[in-house]
Write an enzyme that holds these catalytic residues in place. Structure first.
Site, mmCIF file in Angstrom:
data_model
loop_
_atom_site.group_PDB
_atom_site.id
_atom_site.type_symbol
_atom_site.label_atom_id
_atom_site.label_comp_id
_atom_site.label_asym_id
_atom_site.label_seq_id
_atom_site.Cartn_x
_atom_site.Cartn_y
_atom_site.Cartn_z
ATOM 1 C CG HIS A 168 -1.917 -1.141 1.199
ATOM 2 N ND1 HIS A 168 -2.714 -1.458 2.274
ATOM 3 C CD2 HIS A 168 -2.215 -2.034 0.226
ATOM 4 C CE1 HIS A 168 -3.467 -2.510 1.970
ATOM 5 N NE2 HIS A 168 -3.175 -2.878 0.731
HETATM 6 C C1 FAD Z 1 -0.085 -6.918 -5.220
HETATM 7 C C2 FAD Z 1 -1.041 -5.874 -4.679
HETATM 8 C C3 FAD Z 1 -2.242 -6.269 -4.124
HETATM 9 C C4 FAD Z 1 -3.123 -5.318 -3.619
HETATM 10 N N1 FAD Z 1 -4.334 -5.719 -3.132
HETATM 11 C C5 FAD Z 1 -5.226 -4.798 -2.747
HETATM 12 C C6 FAD Z 1 -6.552 -5.181 -2.372
HETATM 13 O O1 FAD Z 1 -6.925 -6.348 -2.421
HETATM 14 N N2 FAD Z 1 -7.391 -4.203 -1.956
HETATM 15 C C7 FAD Z 1 -7.024 -2.884 -1.910
HETATM 16 O O2 FAD Z 1 -7.834 -2.052 -1.520
HETATM 17 N N3 FAD Z 1 -5.785 -2.507 -2.272
HETATM 18 C C8 FAD Z 1 -4.890 -3.421 -2.704
HETATM 19 N N4 FAD Z 1 -3.636 -3.030 -3.101
HETATM 20 C C9 FAD Z 1 -3.281 -1.608 -3.028
HETATM 21 C C10 FAD Z 1 -3.931 -0.842 -4.171
HETATM 22 O O3 FAD Z 1 -3.868 -1.593 -5.376
HETATM 23 C C11 FAD Z 1 -3.194 0.466 -4.391
HETATM 24 O O4 FAD Z 1 -3.053 1.153 -3.170
HETATM 25 C C12 FAD Z 1 -3.991 1.308 -5.369
HETATM 26 O O5 FAD Z 1 -4.209 0.599 -6.583
HETATM 27 C C13 FAD Z 1 -3.236 2.571 -5.671
HETATM 28 O O6 FAD Z 1 -4.028 3.288 -6.591
HETATM 29 P P1 FAD Z 1 -3.410 4.436 -7.467
HETATM 30 O O7 FAD Z 1 -4.509 4.954 -8.313
HETATM 31 O O8 FAD Z 1 -2.657 5.377 -6.601
HETATM 32 O O9 FAD Z 1 -2.319 3.729 -8.379
HETATM 33 P P2 FAD Z 1 -2.386 2.414 -9.252
HETATM 34 O O10 FAD Z 1 -3.593 1.594 -8.957
HETATM 35 O O11 FAD Z 1 -1.029 1.803 -9.128
HETATM 36 O O12 FAD Z 1 -2.614 2.976 -10.716
HETATM 37 C C14 FAD Z 1 -1.610 3.625 -11.419
HETATM 38 C C15 FAD Z 1 -1.754 3.213 -12.859
HETATM 39 O O13 FAD Z 1 -0.966 4.079 -13.664
HETATM 40 C C16 FAD Z 1 -0.225 3.301 -14.559
HETATM 41 N N5 FAD Z 1 0.982 4.073 -14.913
HETATM 42 C C17 FAD Z 1 2.056 4.371 -14.150
HETATM 43 N N6 FAD Z 1 2.934 5.102 -14.846
HETATM 44 C C18 FAD Z 1 2.388 5.287 -16.072
HETATM 45 C C19 FAD Z 1 2.825 5.950 -17.250
HETATM 46 N N7 FAD Z 1 3.985 6.606 -17.301
HETATM 47 N N8 FAD Z 1 2.023 5.915 -18.350
HETATM 48 C C20 FAD Z 1 0.826 5.274 -18.317
HETATM 49 N N9 FAD Z 1 0.358 4.633 -17.222
HETATM 50 C C21 FAD Z 1 1.139 4.639 -16.124
HETATM 51 C C22 FAD Z 1 0.075 2.022 -13.798
HETATM 52 O O14 FAD Z 1 0.401 0.973 -14.675
HETATM 53 C C23 FAD Z 1 -1.257 1.801 -13.102
HETATM 54 O O15 FAD Z 1 -2.169 1.137 -13.941
HETATM 55 C C24 FAD Z 1 -2.757 -3.953 -3.635
HETATM 56 C C25 FAD Z 1 -1.551 -3.553 -4.207
HETATM 57 C C26 FAD Z 1 -0.711 -4.497 -4.744
HETATM 58 C C27 FAD Z 1 0.578 -4.037 -5.385
#
Ligand code: FAD
Length: 328
Positions: A268
């Site tokens: 996270h």
């Molecule tokens: C293995 C794992 C399991 C998890 N399980 C859970 C769960 O069961 N429940 C829960 O609530 N949370 C879970 N989490 C935590 C949760 O997934 C994250 O906290 C959350 O997804 C973060 O959201 P975000 O929008 O900040 O970033 P992210 O969800 O990481 O989204 C960022 C997106 O931007 C994309 N990206 C990055 N750089 C670029 C670029 N330069 N160009 C284009 N695209 C780009 C990435 O590929 C990604 O798709 C888990 C995390 C992991 C790693």
């Protein structure tokens, strides 16, 4: 949505199916949205906001690369804006590569400074996870991970149970394969510590957008290592799968040593563009027009046990706000 395999988690629905935010696209107005898949954004395009605004810059679009390496521009329309949602690692990385960040750090990489914003990539947090897995003395139903308690110190306790086929190392040699396989219930208890005291910072490995996975991969494989069937008969009352708890659990030094030895990430990680330092309370990047960040990089605390639902709601909250502003 880039083509590199990155780690994105999900949330479960009531029937145990996992969902990502991408599922929400099914509810979008298809005529109003274009999704570029296999697209890695490399830079945010910036231009002076107006002739009268001095050096103030506005985001006017992004440059992205497709799967076969061709470059494309996606430009904002009138009164539009760029919203970054590339996560705690991707978003500060993109800001830095676009010249928005600490002046001296950008200069050390030869990146032209568009806007000095000292805290981009700073205050990056990773909640520690500690856990134990035991062979349950009583049969349990297969259960997805669930919150089972919150301690007074703010640690979230989660539990899951898995019914797994068990193969004894001796079985293949001395015992004929039984007609039905043996099953064990392995129960896992883990804690997520809220608000870790330490924070880190994002360091570029290059000025290329390519994903450099070393750090997280090492962490991930180390944590899986701990869950091997190592200390099968460890501990007194439980049969631990992986490291056993210290025998004397009221001994702080032994417990601290156990936690140090077995700590890993709970995935996270958050921060890097936190509210008040990199974005304002409307999630607009400080000092740049038409550029917002809506993702976990803006958090200085990872909310609750699992953050994803809160992140989706943050997207909804900011989306409604933007719509209202535009209708004014
Ligand atoms: C293995 C794992 C399991 C998890 N399980 C859970 C769960 O069961 N429940 C829960 O609530 N949370 C879970 N989490 C935590 C949760 O997934 C994250 O906290 C959350 O997804 C973060 O959201 P975000 O929008 O900040 O970033 P992210 O969800 O990481 O989204 C960022 C997106 O931007 C994309 N990206 C990055 N750089 C670029 C670029 N330069 N160009 C284009 N695209 C780009 C990435 O590929 C990604 O798709 C888990 C995390 C992991 C790693």
């Amino acid at each position: 949505m880039p083509w590199e395999p990155r780690l994105v988690g999900s949330t479960f629905d009531s029937s145990g199916r996992r969902h990502t935010a991408a599922d929400l696209l099914g509810y979008a107005k298809a005529t109003n949205i274009r999704v570029a898949v296999h697209a890695s954004v490399e830079r945010i395009l910036l231009a002076p906001t107006s002739a009268l605004s001095g050096s103030k810059q506005s985001a006017i679009g992004v440059v992205y690369r497709d799967r076969i390496g061709r470059y494309h521009h996606a430009m904002v329309r009138e009164n539009g804006e760029v919203i970054l949602s590339a996560g705690a690692i991707g978003t500060p990385q993109l800001l830095l590569l676009s010249g928005i960040g600490p002046r001296s750090y950008l200069s050390s990489w030869g990146i032209p400074v568009v806007h000095h914003l000292p805290y981009v990539g700073q205050f990056l947090y990773d909640n520690p996870r500690n856990g134990i897995s035991i062979v349950s003395p009583i049969p349990l139903e297969h259960s997805l991970i669930q919150v089972v308690g919150i301690t007074n110190l703010g640690a979230y306790i989660e539990a899951a149970s898995n019914v797994i086929p068990f193969a004894s190392p001796a079985r293949s040699v001395f015992i004929r394969t039984p007609s039905s396989p043996l099953y064990l219930t392995v129960a896992t208890l883990m804690e997520k510590i809220i608000g870790p005291l330490s924070s880190g910072s994002l360091q570029l490995a290059s000025t290329d957008i390519k994903w450099h996975a070393q750090g997280w991969d090492v962490l991930r494989s180390r944590s899986m290592e701990e869950f091997k069937f190592r200390e099968w008969f460890g501990g007194q009352d439980f049969r631990f799968v992986g490291p056993a708890l210290p025998v004397n659990q009221s001994n702080d030094a032994q417990m601290a040593e156990f936690c140090h030895r077995t700590v890993s990430t709970i995935w996270h990680y958050h921060g890097g563009c936190i509210v008040g330092k990199v974005v304002d309370s409307d999630h607009q990047v400080l000092g740049i027009d038409a550029l917002r960040v809506v993702d976990g990089s803006t958090f200085n605390v990872s909310p609750g046990t699992n953050p994803q639902a809160t992140l989706m709601m943050l997207g909804r909250y900011i989306g409604i706000k933007i719509t209202k502003e535009r209708m004014r």
